[in-house]
Design a protein around this motif. Structure first.
Motif, PDB file in Angstrom:
ATOM      1  N   ALA A 152       0.831  -1.203   0.000  1.00  0.00           N
ATOM      2  CA  ALA A 152       0.000   0.000   0.000  1.00  0.00           C
ATOM      3  C   ALA A 152       0.869   1.257   0.000  1.00  0.00           C
ATOM      4  O   ALA A 152       1.901   1.314   0.666  1.00  0.00           O
ATOM      5  N   VAL A 153       0.440   2.262  -0.755  1.00  0.00           N
ATOM      6  CA  VAL A 153       1.201   3.520  -0.846  1.00  0.00           C
ATOM      7  C   VAL A 153       0.375   4.744  -0.460  1.00  0.00           C
ATOM      8  O   VAL A 153       0.926   5.796  -0.153  1.00  0.00           O
ATOM      9  N   PRO A 175       2.364  -5.254  -8.136  1.00  0.00           N
ATOM     10  CA  PRO A 175       1.659  -4.422  -9.108  1.00  0.00           C
ATOM     11  C   PRO A 175       0.564  -3.576  -8.447  1.00  0.00           C
ATOM     12  O   PRO A 175       0.205  -3.800  -7.292  1.00  0.00           O
ATOM     13  N   ARG A 176       0.022  -2.671  -9.204  1.00  0.00           N
ATOM     14  CA  ARG A 176      -0.944  -1.716  -8.689  1.00  0.00           C
ATOM     15  C   ARG A 176      -2.270  -2.395  -8.328  1.00  0.00           C
ATOM     16  O   ARG A 176      -2.697  -3.343  -8.987  1.00  0.00           O
ATOM     17  N   TYR A 177      -2.908  -1.908  -7.275  1.00  0.00           N
ATOM     18  CA  TYR A 177      -4.266  -2.318  -6.947  1.00  0.00           C
ATOM     19  C   TYR A 177      -5.001  -1.130  -6.335  1.00  0.00           C
ATOM     20  O   TYR A 177      -4.398  -0.193  -5.800  1.00  0.00           O
ATOM     21  N   THR A 191     -12.924  -3.530  -5.995  1.00  0.00           N
ATOM     22  CA  THR A 191     -11.497  -3.846  -6.045  1.00  0.00           C
ATOM     23  C   THR A 191     -11.053  -3.838  -7.495  1.00  0.00           C
ATOM     24  O   THR A 191     -11.806  -4.244  -8.381  1.00  0.00           O
ATOM     25  N   GLU A 192      -9.846  -3.370  -7.713  1.00  0.00           N
ATOM     26  CA  GLU A 192      -9.246  -3.387  -9.043  1.00  0.00           C
ATOM     27  C   GLU A 192      -7.823  -3.913  -8.914  1.00  0.00           C
ATOM     28  O   GLU A 192      -7.041  -3.409  -8.118  1.00  0.00           O
ATOM     29  N   ILE A 193      -7.512  -4.913  -9.686  1.00  0.00           N
ATOM     30  CA  ILE A 193      -6.183  -5.524  -9.667  1.00  0.00           C
ATOM     31  C   ILE A 193      -5.545  -5.318 -11.035  1.00  0.00           C
ATOM     32  O   ILE A 193      -6.168  -5.566 -12.066  1.00  0.00           O
ATOM     33  N   TYR A 194      -4.299  -4.893 -11.039  1.00  0.00           N
ATOM     34  CA  TYR A 194      -3.576  -4.609 -12.282  1.00  0.00           C
ATOM     35  C   TYR A 194      -2.405  -5.570 -12.439  1.00  0.00           C
ATOM     36  O   TYR A 194      -1.923  -6.161 -11.464  1.00  0.00           O
ATOM     37  N   LYS A 197       2.412  -4.629 -16.024  1.00  0.00           N
ATOM     38  CA  LYS A 197       2.535  -3.634 -17.078  1.00  0.00           C
ATOM     39  C   LYS A 197       1.551  -2.476 -16.901  1.00  0.00           C
ATOM     40  O   LYS A 197       1.527  -1.551 -17.712  1.00  0.00           O
ATOM     41  N   GLY A 198       0.737  -2.540 -15.855  1.00  0.00           N
ATOM     42  CA  GLY A 198      -0.214  -1.474 -15.595  1.00  0.00           C
ATOM     43  C   GLY A 198      -1.584  -1.686 -16.190  1.00  0.00           C
ATOM     44  O   GLY A 198      -2.439  -0.804 -16.114  1.00  0.00           O
ATOM     45  N   GLY A 199      -1.817  -2.840 -16.786  1.00  0.00           N
ATOM     46  CA  GLY A 199      -3.120  -3.125 -17.376  1.00  0.00           C
ATOM     47  C   GLY A 199      -4.105  -3.626 -16.339  1.00  0.00           C
ATOM     48  O   GLY A 199      -3.756  -4.415 -15.458  1.00  0.00           O
TER      49      GLY A 199
END
Length: 266
Positions: A152-153, A175-177, A191-194, A197-199
């Protein structure tokens, strides 16, 4: 204590268009004091404190080639009983306690008992994942939130448009979430999971919340979108007959096999 099936049982999925618009607000003093870890624990603590939980599930999956439907009943009793009665497309019963995993398929007249007590933690997790993955409800719980909180950021206060409710957005990397949590109900909204590559690979979104017990909210519908090698797939899960902290007899978590059933030890 047995863990419920987790939210994210799949990876590498492509999500579709957002269903709800979010409007960012200035971060309040309360939001600044809340860490990702504390928010995630609030969401999960609602489940760990239950004496019992049961509900029925109808899941409709639509892909480019077909439409399928699954139905099952989920029952949990604290501290160590879990039962899933899979109804469609085929009957199957799964019963789990701290020591034994039992699987029974009436049509085949076969049952399998797996001793979990001698397994390593890693082997036990793999065994349960293979069996319970089919009936996991993505978007209901966080899953491995300890690992997520390490990545987490940022935590932001947001308004969840459409419902008009305050929420928190937790952003993670590598990766980003993105995880959206209702500030009052302490439930997952989206929730969003990437991928690396950022997709965007998977999105879950919960709605139609009901207060099943005082202060304990659950969604009655969760929509999931993701991609597979065969194209886009959309899943809609409907939860019904939600019951919390009702008395359950221990016998509900035992099976008396009919005559002629072959029991396979493992």
């Amino acid at each position: 204590m047995i863990k419920f099936p987790n939210m994210c049982s799949r990876t590498g999925r492509l999500a579709t268009v957002a269903l709800v618009v979010l409007l960012s607000l200035p971060v309040s003093a309360a939001a600044e004091d809340l860490s990702a870890g504390s928010l995630f624990k609030l969401v999960e603590a609602r489940f760990t404190g239950l004496n019992s939980l049961s509900y029925t599930v109808k899941r409709t999956i639509v892909s480019r080639r077909q439409r399928t439907e699954d139905r099952w009943m989920f029952r949990y009793k604290n501290p160590a009983f879990l039962r899933v009665d899979y109804l469609l497309p085929h009957e199957r019963v799964i019963i789990l306690d701290e020591k034994t995993l039992t699987e029974y398929i009436p049509e085949l007249k076969k049952a399998k008992k797996t001793d979990l007590s001698t397994m390593t933690a890693e082997k036990k997790e793999q065994t349960l994942g293979a069996v319970m993955g089919r009936v996991s409800v993505e978007g209901l719980r966080l899953g491995n939130y300890e690992e997520m909180q390490k990545r987490a950021v940022k935590v932001r206060a947001v308004t969840w448009a459409g419902m008009g409710t305050d929420a928190y957005l937790v952003e993670g990397k590598d990766p980003r979430y993105l995880v959206y949590i209702d500030a009052n109900k302490k439930v997952l909204l989206r929730t969003e999971i990437y991928d690396k590559k950022g997709g965007l690979v998977i999105r879950t979104e919960a709605s139609r919340f009901v207060e099943a017990a005082r202060g304990f909210w659950l969604p009655q519908e969760i929509r999931t979108a993701y991609g597979t090698s065969d194209g886009f797939v959309q899943s809609t899960v409907v939860l019904q007959d939600i019951k919390v902290n009702e008395r359950m007899a221990d016998d509900a978590f035992r099976l008396a096999f009919p005559k002629g059933v072959e029991i396979i030890p493992n």
